[in-house]
Design a protein around this motif. Structure first.
Motif, mmCIF file in Angstrom:
data_model
loop_
_atom_site.group_PDB
_atom_site.id
_atom_site.type_symbol
_atom_site.label_atom_id
_atom_site.label_comp_id
_atom_site.label_asym_id
_atom_site.label_seq_id
_atom_site.Cartn_x
_atom_site.Cartn_y
_atom_site.Cartn_z
ATOM 1 N N ARG A 91 0.877 -1.184 0.085
ATOM 2 C CA ARG A 91 -0.044 0.105 -0.011
ATOM 3 C C ARG A 91 0.886 1.199 -0.134
ATOM 4 N NH1 ARG A 91 -3.365 -0.458 4.885
ATOM 5 N NH2 ARG A 91 -3.071 -2.648 5.001
ATOM 6 N N GLU A 92 0.747 1.978 -1.030
ATOM 7 C CA GLU A 92 1.617 3.030 -1.302
ATOM 8 C C GLU A 92 1.695 3.875 0.061
ATOM 9 O OE1 GLU A 92 2.558 6.736 -4.479
ATOM 10 O OE2 GLU A 92 1.130 5.092 -4.857
ATOM 11 N N ASN A 93 3.122 4.221 0.455
ATOM 12 C CA ASN A 93 3.478 5.049 1.464
ATOM 13 C C ASN A 93 2.772 4.639 3.049
ATOM 14 O OD1 ASN A 93 4.405 6.991 -0.671
ATOM 15 N ND2 ASN A 93 2.645 8.052 -0.754
ATOM 16 N N GLU A 94 2.653 3.353 3.004
ATOM 17 C CA GLU A 94 1.937 2.850 4.099
ATOM 18 C C GLU A 94 2.496 1.529 4.721
ATOM 19 O OE1 GLU A 94 -2.233 2.745 4.389
ATOM 20 O OE2 GLU A 94 -2.595 4.674 3.358
ATOM 21 N N LEU A 95 2.448 0.678 3.777
ATOM 22 C CA LEU A 95 2.589 -0.827 4.136
ATOM 23 C C LEU A 95 3.262 -1.718 3.185
ATOM 24 C CD1 LEU A 95 1.743 -3.230 6.198
ATOM 25 C CD2 LEU A 95 -0.281 -3.413 4.685
ATOM 26 N N ILE A 96 4.255 -2.635 3.545
ATOM 27 C CA ILE A 96 4.567 -3.455 2.794
ATOM 28 C C ILE A 96 4.868 -4.907 3.505
ATOM 29 C CG2 ILE A 96 6.709 -4.253 1.476
ATOM 30 C CD1 ILE A 96 7.677 -1.558 0.923
ATOM 31 N N ARG A 134 6.496 -7.292 7.925
ATOM 32 C CA ARG A 134 5.586 -6.395 7.830
ATOM 33 C C ARG A 134 6.084 -4.810 8.221
ATOM 34 N NH1 ARG A 134 0.878 -4.058 10.811
ATOM 35 N NH2 ARG A 134 -0.798 -3.807 9.418
ATOM 36 N N LEU A 135 6.259 -4.159 7.175
ATOM 37 C CA LEU A 135 6.949 -2.897 7.219
ATOM 38 C C LEU A 135 5.744 -1.882 7.203
ATOM 39 C CD1 LEU A 135 8.827 -4.717 5.532
ATOM 40 C CD2 LEU A 135 10.077 -2.507 5.304
ATOM 41 N N LEU A 166 9.354 4.001 10.612
ATOM 42 C CA LEU A 166 9.037 2.843 10.224
ATOM 43 C C LEU A 166 9.296 1.574 11.414
ATOM 44 C CD1 LEU A 166 9.175 1.077 7.646
ATOM 45 C CD2 LEU A 166 11.709 0.958 7.890
ATOM 46 N N THR A 167 8.253 0.840 11.379
ATOM 47 C CA THR A 167 8.032 -0.269 12.096
ATOM 48 C C THR A 167 8.149 -1.377 11.469
ATOM 49 O OG1 THR A 167 7.063 1.206 13.848
ATOM 50 C CG2 THR A 167 7.127 -1.625 14.081
ATOM 51 N N SER A 168 9.133 -2.482 11.544
ATOM 52 C CA SER A 168 9.332 -3.651 10.652
ATOM 53 C C SER A 168 9.104 -4.874 11.715
ATOM 54 C CB SER A 168 10.612 -3.627 10.003
ATOM 55 O OG SER A 168 10.746 -5.116 9.529
ATOM 56 N N THR A 169 8.213 -5.773 11.423
ATOM 57 C CA THR A 169 8.166 -6.968 12.150
ATOM 58 C C THR A 169 8.547 -8.089 11.373
ATOM 59 O OG1 THR A 169 6.031 -6.956 12.023
ATOM 60 C CG2 THR A 169 6.474 -6.210 13.968
ATOM 61 N N SER A 170 9.368 -9.084 11.725
ATOM 62 C CA SER A 170 9.726 -10.213 11.226
ATOM 63 C C SER A 170 9.499 -11.142 11.827
ATOM 64 C CB SER A 170 11.250 -10.320 10.886
ATOM 65 O OG SER A 170 11.590 -9.245 10.124
ATOM 66 N N LEU A 171 8.585 -12.217 11.697
ATOM 67 C CA LEU A 171 8.069 -13.397 12.087
ATOM 68 C C LEU A 171 8.522 -14.707 11.484
ATOM 69 C CD1 LEU A 171 6.084 -14.959 14.259
ATOM 70 C CD2 LEU A 171 4.553 -14.663 12.366
ATOM 71 N N VAL A 172 9.399 -15.479 12.276
ATOM 72 C CA VAL A 172 9.758 -16.599 11.811
ATOM 73 C C VAL A 172 9.174 -17.848 12.390
ATOM 74 C CG1 VAL A 172 12.252 -17.873 11.272
ATOM 75 C CG2 VAL A 172 12.055 -15.651 11.480
ATOM 76 N N ASP A 173 9.348 -19.069 11.787
ATOM 77 C CA ASP A 173 8.438 -20.396 12.244
ATOM 78 C C ASP A 173 9.130 -20.922 13.591
ATOM 79 O OD1 ASP A 173 10.649 -21.484 10.984
ATOM 80 O OD2 ASP A 173 9.503 -22.798 10.007
ATOM 81 N N SER A 174 10.303 -20.581 13.843
ATOM 82 C CA SER A 174 10.949 -21.155 15.172
ATOM 83 C C SER A 174 11.772 -20.090 15.664
ATOM 84 C CB SER A 174 11.724 -22.286 14.933
ATOM 85 O OG SER A 174 12.992 -22.051 14.179
ATOM 86 N N PHE A 175 12.037 -20.320 17.057
ATOM 87 C CA PHE A 175 12.995 -19.415 17.722
ATOM 88 C C PHE A 175 14.287 -19.636 17.215
ATOM 89 C CE2 PHE A 175 9.504 -19.336 20.774
ATOM 90 C CZ PHE A 175 9.395 -18.095 21.021
ATOM 91 N N GLU A 176 14.834 -20.945 16.847
ATOM 92 C CA GLU A 176 15.905 -21.053 16.209
ATOM 93 C C GLU A 176 16.117 -20.255 15.014
ATOM 94 O OE1 GLU A 176 14.689 -23.960 19.077
ATOM 95 O OE2 GLU A 176 13.737 -23.569 17.040
ATOM 96 N N GLY A 177 15.129 -20.309 14.083
ATOM 97 C CA GLY A 177 15.437 -19.392 12.868
ATOM 98 C C GLY A 177 15.520 -18.161 13.166
ATOM 99 N N ARG A 178 14.756 -17.558 14.204
ATOM 100 C CA ARG A 178 14.737 -16.127 14.431
ATOM 101 C C ARG A 178 16.107 -15.744 15.057
ATOM 102 N NH1 ARG A 178 12.263 -14.162 19.525
ATOM 103 N NH2 ARG A 178 13.864 -15.254 20.321
ATOM 104 N N ASP A 179 16.681 -16.675 16.084
ATOM 105 C CA ASP A 179 17.796 -16.285 16.521
ATOM 106 C C ASP A 179 18.913 -16.553 15.512
ATOM 107 O OD1 ASP A 179 16.332 -15.893 18.828
ATOM 108 O OD2 ASP A 179 16.951 -17.809 19.751
ATOM 109 N N GLY A 180 19.167 -17.255 14.323
ATOM 110 C CA GLY A 180 19.630 -17.665 13.410
ATOM 111 C C GLY A 180 19.789 -16.269 12.592
ATOM 112 N N PHE A 181 18.659 -15.492 12.339
ATOM 113 C CA PHE A 181 18.756 -14.415 11.465
ATOM 114 C C PHE A 181 19.485 -13.302 12.386
ATOM 115 C CE2 PHE A 181 14.663 -15.282 9.288
ATOM 116 C CZ PHE A 181 15.173 -15.426 7.946
#
Length: 161
Positions: A88-93, A110-111, A123-138
């Motif tokens: 959504r232009e100027n709002e959301l990706i 989600r940005l 800008l608020t960005s949230t990144s959801l990964v399917d596991s804590f291990e995956g998130r911690d790897g990022f």
């Protein structure tokens, strides 16, 4: 010479959900920050750590589009890809994000851009990964350096625009 203010980038790992939240303010309107995310030429100028060369293979930032880019330094290459689910232009990706070196750990990102008035935005960005291990790897892969240095480069790009 243009003076550039660098704002603090907050990176928080949620203790209950495999999610990382990044919050950053910019001394530019949401329209300019949005454009820097969706225009492949601009995106390549600021994303990632300093010293990395960026090659955009595709960057079709629209609902249903996709992207792939490669960061390179000292003969090493790191490729990333994903799909844009809602723009959504100027709002959301809303997009997926995958490091091809860890293809099983795909994040849903989600940005959100919020107008703060006076030509500024958050800008608020949230990144959801399917596991804590995956998130911690990022997070352990140097994400903090790439995000902080990338946003510093974005500040400079926005100040020149």
């Amino acid at each position: 010479m243009t003076s550039t203010t660098h704002h603090e980038t907050r990176i928080v790992s949620d203790p209950d959900v495999p999610l990382v939240r990044i919050t950053r303010e910019f001394d530019a309107p949401a329209e300019k920050v949005f454009r820097a995310h969706v225009d492949p030429e601009l995106f390549a100028q600021w994303t990632g750590p300093k010293g990395m060369e960026i090659r955009i293979d595709r960057h079709d930032c629209r609902t249903g589009g996709s992207y792939r880019y490669v960061m390179a330094q000292d003969g090493e290459e790191y490729a990333f890809n994903g799909a844009f689910h809602e723009v959504r232009e100027n709002e959301l990706i809303v997009q997926t994000f995958a490091f091809e070196g860890m293809p099983d750990d795909v994040a849903l990102e989600r940005l959100v851009l919020e107008d703060l008035g006076d030509g500024r935005c958050r800008l608020t960005s949230t990144s959801l990964v399917d596991s804590f291990e995956g998130r911690d790897g990022f997070v352990a892969s140097g994400m903090e350096v790439g995000v902080n240095e990338g946003y510093e480069k974005l500040d400079e790009l926005l100040a020149r625009a």
